[in-house]
Design a protein around this motif. Structure first.
Motif, PDB file in Angstrom:
ATOM      1  N   ALA A 309      56.452  38.159  32.896  1.00  0.00           N
ATOM      2  CA  ALA A 309      55.822  38.280  31.369  1.00  0.00           C
ATOM      3  C   ALA A 309      55.551  39.506  31.044  1.00  0.00           C
ATOM      4  N   GLY A 310      55.674  40.643  31.834  1.00  0.00           N
ATOM      5  CA  GLY A 310      55.239  41.857  31.608  1.00  0.00           C
ATOM      6  C   GLY A 310      53.803  42.110  31.679  1.00  0.00           C
ATOM      7  N   ARG A 311      53.438  41.565  32.465  1.00  0.00           N
ATOM      8  CA  ARG A 311      51.747  41.398  32.890  1.00  0.00           C
ATOM      9  C   ARG A 311      51.647  41.339  34.520  1.00  0.00           C
ATOM     10  N   ARG A 312      50.422  41.240  34.862  1.00  0.00           N
ATOM     11  CA  ARG A 312      50.182  41.229  36.149  1.00  0.00           C
ATOM     12  C   ARG A 312      48.982  40.249  36.807  1.00  0.00           C
ATOM     13  N   LEU A 313      48.760  40.048  37.894  1.00  0.00           N
ATOM     14  CA  LEU A 313      47.631  39.218  38.218  1.00  0.00           C
ATOM     15  C   LEU A 313      46.347  39.997  38.199  1.00  0.00           C
ATOM     16  N   PRO A 314      45.174  39.516  37.968  1.00  0.00           N
ATOM     17  CA  PRO A 314      43.974  40.369  37.692  1.00  0.00           C
ATOM     18  C   PRO A 314      43.568  40.665  39.221  1.00  0.00           C
ATOM     19  N   THR A 315      42.885  41.791  39.508  1.00  0.00           N
ATOM     20  CA  THR A 315      42.255  41.801  40.799  1.00  0.00           C
ATOM     21  C   THR A 315      41.013  41.070  40.788  1.00  0.00           C
ATOM     22  N   GLU A 316      40.611  40.918  42.029  1.00  0.00           N
ATOM     23  CA  GLU A 316      39.398  39.993  42.456  1.00  0.00           C
ATOM     24  C   GLU A 316      38.324  40.651  41.434  1.00  0.00           C
ATOM     25  N   PRO A 317      37.885  42.194  41.572  1.00  0.00           N
ATOM     26  CA  PRO A 317      36.675  42.465  40.938  1.00  0.00           C
ATOM     27  C   PRO A 317      36.963  42.117  39.301  1.00  0.00           C
ATOM     28  N   GLU A 318      38.197  42.535  38.728  1.00  0.00           N
ATOM     29  CA  GLU A 318      38.760  41.792  37.363  1.00  0.00           C
ATOM     30  C   GLU A 318      38.094  40.523  37.227  1.00  0.00           C
ATOM     31  N   TRP A 319      38.715  39.587  37.763  1.00  0.00           N
ATOM     32  CA  TRP A 319      38.336  38.208  37.650  1.00  0.00           C
ATOM     33  C   TRP A 319      36.731  38.041  37.643  1.00  0.00           C
ATOM     34  N   GLU A 320      36.145  38.330  38.781  1.00  0.00           N
ATOM     35  CA  GLU A 320      34.740  38.152  38.641  1.00  0.00           C
ATOM     36  C   GLU A 320      33.925  38.874  37.248  1.00  0.00           C
ATOM     37  N   LYS A 321      34.454  40.009  37.110  1.00  0.00           N
ATOM     38  CA  LYS A 321      33.760  40.686  35.997  1.00  0.00           C
ATOM     39  C   LYS A 321      34.134  39.858  34.710  1.00  0.00           C
ATOM     40  N   ALA A 322      35.279  39.305  34.626  1.00  0.00           N
ATOM     41  CA  ALA A 322      35.433  38.443  33.319  1.00  0.00           C
ATOM     42  C   ALA A 322      34.838  37.177  33.323  1.00  0.00           C
ATOM     43  N   ALA A 323      34.420  36.618  34.539  1.00  0.00           N
ATOM     44  CA  ALA A 323      33.787  35.304  34.697  1.00  0.00           C
ATOM     45  C   ALA A 323      32.238  35.294  34.604  1.00  0.00           C
ATOM     46  N   ARG A 324      31.710  36.613  35.233  1.00  0.00           N
ATOM     47  CA  ARG A 324      30.198  36.727  35.276  1.00  0.00           C
ATOM     48  C   ARG A 324      29.464  37.696  34.517  1.00  0.00           C
ATOM     49  N   HIS A 325      30.050  38.899  34.252  1.00  0.00           N
ATOM     50  CA  HIS A 325      29.358  39.618  33.510  1.00  0.00           C
ATOM     51  C   HIS A 325      29.151  39.317  32.103  1.00  0.00           C
ATOM     52  N   ASP A 326      27.667  39.694  31.754  1.00  0.00           N
ATOM     53  CA  ASP A 326      27.217  39.385  30.448  1.00  0.00           C
ATOM     54  C   ASP A 326      26.882  40.854  29.845  1.00  0.00           C
ATOM     55  N   PRO A 327      27.904  41.197  28.694  1.00  0.00           N
ATOM     56  CA  PRO A 327      27.888  42.638  28.048  1.00  0.00           C
ATOM     57  C   PRO A 327      26.517  42.649  27.500  1.00  0.00           C
ATOM     58  N   GLY A 328      25.735  41.703  26.967  1.00  0.00           N
ATOM     59  CA  GLY A 328      24.755  41.886  26.269  1.00  0.00           C
ATOM     60  C   GLY A 328      23.382  42.340  27.130  1.00  0.00           C
ATOM     61  N   SER A 329      23.312  41.735  28.053  1.00  0.00           N
ATOM     62  CA  SER A 329      22.237  42.059  29.050  1.00  0.00           C
ATOM     63  C   SER A 329      22.531  42.812  30.316  1.00  0.00           C
ATOM     64  N   GLY A 330      23.751  43.028  30.711  1.00  0.00           N
ATOM     65  CA  GLY A 330      24.337  44.229  31.589  1.00  0.00           C
ATOM     66  C   GLY A 330      24.123  43.421  32.977  1.00  0.00           C
ATOM     67  N   ARG A 331      23.853  41.891  32.916  1.00  0.00           N
ATOM     68  CA  ARG A 331      23.585  41.365  34.297  1.00  0.00           C
ATOM     69  C   ARG A 331      24.798  40.397  34.707  1.00  0.00           C
ATOM     70  N   SER A 332      24.918  40.116  35.961  1.00  0.00           N
ATOM     71  CA  SER A 332      25.996  39.047  36.266  1.00  0.00           C
ATOM     72  C   SER A 332      25.267  37.714  36.317  1.00  0.00           C
ATOM     73  N   ARG A 333      25.880  36.809  35.665  1.00  0.00           N
ATOM     74  CA  ARG A 333      25.634  35.359  35.534  1.00  0.00           C
ATOM     75  C   ARG A 333      25.918  34.831  36.790  1.00  0.00           C
ATOM     76  N   ARG A 334      25.398  33.461  37.032  1.00  0.00           N
ATOM     77  CA  ARG A 334      26.034  32.582  38.137  1.00  0.00           C
ATOM     78  C   ARG A 334      27.199  31.993  37.983  1.00  0.00           C
ATOM     79  N   TYR A 335      27.276  31.766  36.440  1.00  0.00           N
ATOM     80  CA  TYR A 335      28.577  31.058  36.071  1.00  0.00           C
ATOM     81  C   TYR A 335      28.931  31.698  34.880  1.00  0.00           C
ATOM     82  N   PRO A 336      29.987  31.434  34.290  1.00  0.00           N
ATOM     83  CA  PRO A 336      30.458  32.067  33.041  1.00  0.00           C
ATOM     84  C   PRO A 336      29.745  31.682  31.856  1.00  0.00           C
ATOM     85  N   TRP A 337      29.095  30.508  31.777  1.00  0.00           N
ATOM     86  CA  TRP A 337      28.158  30.086  30.854  1.00  0.00           C
ATOM     87  C   TRP A 337      26.709  30.615  31.043  1.00  0.00           C
ATOM     88  N   GLY A 338      26.332  30.785  31.932  1.00  0.00           N
ATOM     89  CA  GLY A 338      25.063  31.231  32.202  1.00  0.00           C
ATOM     90  C   GLY A 338      24.519  30.914  33.773  1.00  0.00           C
TER      91      GLY A 338
END
Length: 449
Positions: A309-338
């Motif tokens: 597909a011309g892409r790659r698998l995400p790294t583990e840190p990338e996956w967790e940042k996409a799932a947990r990081h809240d750019p508004g507060s700068g903190r990491s959530r327990r889950y993607p939704w909060g």
């Protein structure tokens, strides 16, 4: 059986005595939920199916049942309460490191009735221990960790037993309602941007987090794009039809060797009949659904698709940042939704359904970046090896994580429909050999920004 010599978990104080009752209630609920599921998985088949080995990759179901009871006895009755062993002669039979799965049917295992009786007696005594033990002081008891660990252990074996149900032949033994469909899947973007910058990975405060999730630490991650949903069967079918399994250029040398040795042409349980792709799912043969996340693919297959597909698998840190990081507060959530616990509106967990939901489902569970289904549905392969975090300390025993660290195992994240919420967090890490296909594994892809 000893507690960790280091203070653990770092940063997590002993609970207030007034919280003891809430912790006990949580632990009781987690243990009862796990046992209800164990009972369903073992009572839904006859004794022959319980004692048979449905695949050399898996234990007989009756081994898992007694192993669950034995681990509970070891940690809660002997380890926490200091009681004498109930049946010391069986400890070796149910030591997962002493006997490989393929050899377990030849062991003098407890018969189904005896295994049920043993597990039930252990559970009754363990609940008595839980009701009378202070939940603090020793690291093993802090915030009820030992009881949470056992609930997670049982649920992990429930997932293993569900895999065995998928591997067994014969008519369906389990049933469940269909998962919800995606209301806005047609308008979802294919990918979302996660900007460059630091985030906090792992945890030092989640009370029942396991040793490999700890400690919390800062990671700097370059900007990247990641799929809004896991790769679907329809998208994967395009890879197959474009010669994905016949073109060596998409595969690592090890992956290509696996394809050639086993003559792979599609995900596990797929077959082609009269020009149509079909699959077997828990005893039922059905057309492969195009909009459902692809399932039962190895790391090698996920990696090959991403290259195609011309892409790659995400790294583990990338996956967790996409799932947990809240750019508004700068903190990491327990889950993607909060920080709130999972609900049926947010994630497909706990064997509530016996399949992933269509891609784009669970709008209420999406991350601040707009990526969805990061919790539940399918385990997602990452490109990363399973390695310890900086400052890792094994707890409460080396064999849970430490002995698996290294390049042989790849990390999976996010859980699946077969995972219970007690054993699934934004920080939870799973790992397996890159050849594994029987597990409930899928993936999503990424690319550099």
């Amino acid at each position: 059986m000893t507690d960790s010599p280091a203070p653990w978990p770092a940063g997590a104080p002993d609970p207030d005595p007034q919280d003891d009752e809430a912790l006990r209630e949580r632990a009781v609920a987690a243990l009862l939920t796990a046992r209800e599921r164990t009972t369903l998985l073992t009572d839904s088949v006859d004794d022959h199916d319980l004692t048979a080995q449905h695949s050399p990759l898996m234990s007989p179901l009756v081994w898992d049942l007694a192993h669950i009871g034995n681990q509970e006895e070891l940690w809660l009755l002997r380890g926490v309460a200091g009681r004498e062993a109930m049946r010391p002669e069986i400890d070796g039979l149910y030591d997962a490191f002493e006997h490989p799965r393929a050899a377990r049917p030849s062991l003098p295992l407890l018969a189904p009735a005896d295994a049920r009786s043993y597990a039930a007696e252990v559970r009754g005594r363990a609940l008595d221990v839980l009701g009378s033990t202070p939940l603090g002081g020793r690291p093993l008891l802090r915030a009820g960790f030992a009881f949470g660990m056992i609930a997670q252990h049982e649920q992990q074996h429930d997932e293993t037993m569900l895999i065995t149900h998928q591997l067994r032949t014969g008519p369906a033994a389990l049933s469940a309602p269909e998962p919800p469909r995606a209301a806005d899947a047609a308008v979802l973007p294919a990918e979302v941007l996660v900007p460059a910058g630091p985030f906090t990975m792992g945890t030092s405060t989640e009370p029942w987090a396991l040793d490999n999730e700890r400690p919390a630490h800062h990671r700097e991650v370059a900007g990247f794009f990641i799929d809004t949903a896991p790769v679907t069967c329809g998208a994967y079918r395009a890879f197959i039809e474009d010669g994905g399994y016949t073109e060596q250029r998409w595969w690592t040398p090890e992956g290509w060797a696996m394809v050639r040795e086993h003559e792979l042409t599609a995900p596990l349980f797929w077959h082609r009949d009269a020009g149509q792709w079909l699959r077997r799912r828990f005893g039922v043969t059905e057309p492969v659904p195009a909009d459902e996340p692809v399932l039962h693919v190895s790391w090698y297959e996920a990696d090959a698709y991403a290259r195609w597909a011309g892409r790659r698998l995400p790294t583990e840190p990338e996956w967790e940042k996409a799932a947990r990081h809240d750019p508004g507060s700068g903190r990491s959530r327990r889950y993607p939704w909060g920080d709130e616990d999972p609900t049926p509106e947010r994630a497909n967990l706990g064997q509530r359904h016996l399949r992933p939901a269509p891609a784009g489902a669970y709008a209420a569970g999406r991350s601040p970046f707009g990526a969805g289904q990061l919790i539940g549905d399918v385990w997602e392969w990452t490109s990363s090896d399973f390695l310890p975090y900086p400052g890792f300390a094994p707890f409460p025993y080396r064999e849970y994580s430490e002995v698996f660290f290294g390049p042989d195992h790849k990390v999976l994240r996010g859980g699946s429909f077969a995972v219970d919420a007690v054993a699934c967090r934004g920080t939870f890490r799973n790992w397996d050999l890159p050849v594994r296909r029987q597990i409930f594994s899928g993936f999503r892809t990424a690319r550099d920004a």
